[in-house]
Scaffold this active site. Structure first.
Site, PDB file in Angstrom:
ATOM      1  N   LEU A 182       0.803  -1.214  -0.002  1.00 20.49           N
ATOM      2  CA  LEU A 182      -0.042   0.041  -0.012  1.00 20.49           C
ATOM      3  C   LEU A 182       0.952   1.283  -0.029  1.00 20.49           C
ATOM      4  O   LEU A 182       1.956   1.278   0.669  1.00 20.49           O
ATOM      5  CB  LEU A 182      -1.042   0.151   1.347  1.00 20.49           C
ATOM      6  CG  LEU A 182      -2.166  -1.220   1.455  1.00 20.49           C
ATOM      7  CD1 LEU A 182      -2.752  -0.831   2.607  1.00 20.49           C
ATOM      8  CD2 LEU A 182      -3.129  -1.099   0.207  1.00 20.49           C
ATOM      9  N   ASP A 183       0.309   2.190  -0.715  1.00 14.64           N
ATOM     10  CA  ASP A 183       1.192   3.439  -0.663  1.00 14.64           C
ATOM     11  C   ASP A 183       1.573   3.906   0.847  1.00 14.64           C
ATOM     12  O   ASP A 183       0.718   3.844   1.549  1.00 14.64           O
ATOM     13  CB  ASP A 183       0.643   4.270  -1.504  1.00 14.64           C
ATOM     14  CG  ASP A 183       0.730   4.062  -3.149  1.00 14.64           C
ATOM     15  OD1 ASP A 183       1.606   3.261  -3.383  1.00 14.64           O
ATOM     16  OD2 ASP A 183      -0.200   4.479  -3.915  1.00 14.64           O
ATOM     17  N   ILE A 184       2.480   4.776   1.012  1.00 19.45           N
ATOM     18  CA  ILE A 184       2.694   5.342   2.167  1.00 19.45           C
ATOM     19  C   ILE A 184       1.594   5.960   3.003  1.00 19.45           C
ATOM     20  O   ILE A 184       1.308   6.056   4.102  1.00 19.45           O
ATOM     21  CB  ILE A 184       3.955   6.136   2.386  1.00 19.45           C
ATOM     22  CG1 ILE A 184       4.225   6.535   3.624  1.00 19.45           C
ATOM     23  CG2 ILE A 184       3.772   7.404   1.469  1.00 19.45           C
ATOM     24  CD1 ILE A 184       5.784   7.370   3.929  1.00 19.45           C
TER      25      ILE A 184
END
Length: 232
Positions: free
Chosen positions: A101-103
């Site tokens: 998952l993106d940050i």
């Protein structure tokens, strides 16, 4: 635990393969040859296959509500990572997140040390569905929903696989995708002139985020959820 289940779990192959080992008198328990795959073994039994011992590897499956601002990797020199939210017991088990998952994306993240499950769920060949709650700004009046069903052309010319979208209101939508390109949902929304504000994953296949988990909290997957993972 059944002998065939134990051998399959520690990496000797499928149940069908280990049953052949057992039936061909290749497996001993406490120095006694066992030919019955359903033979029950205990925690302290000494199990050998072809006179060799393979240490037991406990397989763990964890559901986490990934926090914002945290990388879904196991190690990073500058940023906080999801492994830091686990107890010491689990940090020592060589767990890895299934996909990333993106940050700044929150929500469902599954971590495991089951390498077979890791490869299968992460592979685009299995077309595993992932559903997100999207918060955005922009005018949805002119958005052609059929574009999501057909595949949206991104700014670099890549055409996404067909997805599903349901607008909840003028600021939120549920979107289901079957792949995981870099910043894919953000770029899809940009292509239809909507700006993504917040992204929260709520499900992978039929496994849904536990609503009782706050950001950074986690729990072990139950048997039904593990079976969903292993069904692919």
């Amino acid at each position: 635990m059944r002998l065939d289940k134990y051998l399959a779990r520690i990496g000797y192959g499928s149940k069908e393969i280990v049953k052949e080992f057992i039936k061909n008198s290749m497996v001993s328990v406490n120095s006694k040859l066992i030919t019955d795959p359903s033979f029950q073994i205990g925690e302290f039994d000494n199990v050998l296959v072809d006179n060799k011992v393979k240490p037991y590897k406990k397989l763990v499956y964890i559901m986490m509500n990934k926090p914002n601002g945290v990388l879904s990797v196991t190690k990073d020199d500058t940023n906080n990572v999801v492994i830091n939210y686990l107890s010491e017991e689990y940090r020592l088990m060589n767990l890895s997140p299934i996909g990333r998952l993106d940050i700044d994306t929150t929500g469902l993240l599954i971590l495991t040390n089951d390498t077979k499950v890791l490869r299968r769920i992460a592979s685009p060949n299995y077309h595993i569905s992932k559903t997100y709650l999207v918060t955005f700004i922009g005018n949805i009046e002119y958005v052609d929903i059929s574009l999501f069903n057909q595949g949206i052309t991104l700014s670099n010319g890549y055409i996404t696989k067909p997805s599903k979208i349901e607008f909840i209101n003028k600021e939120q939508a549920l979107i289901t995708i079957y792949e995981g390109k870099y910043h894919q949902i953000k770029r899809m929304f940009q292509s239809v002139n909507l700006k993504l504000i917040k992204l929260h994953r709520i499900s992978i296949d039929k496994i849904y985020i536990d609503p009782s988990l706050k950001e950074g909290e986690y729990r072990l997957l139950n048997e039904e959820e593990i079976n969903i993972l292993k069904s692919h």
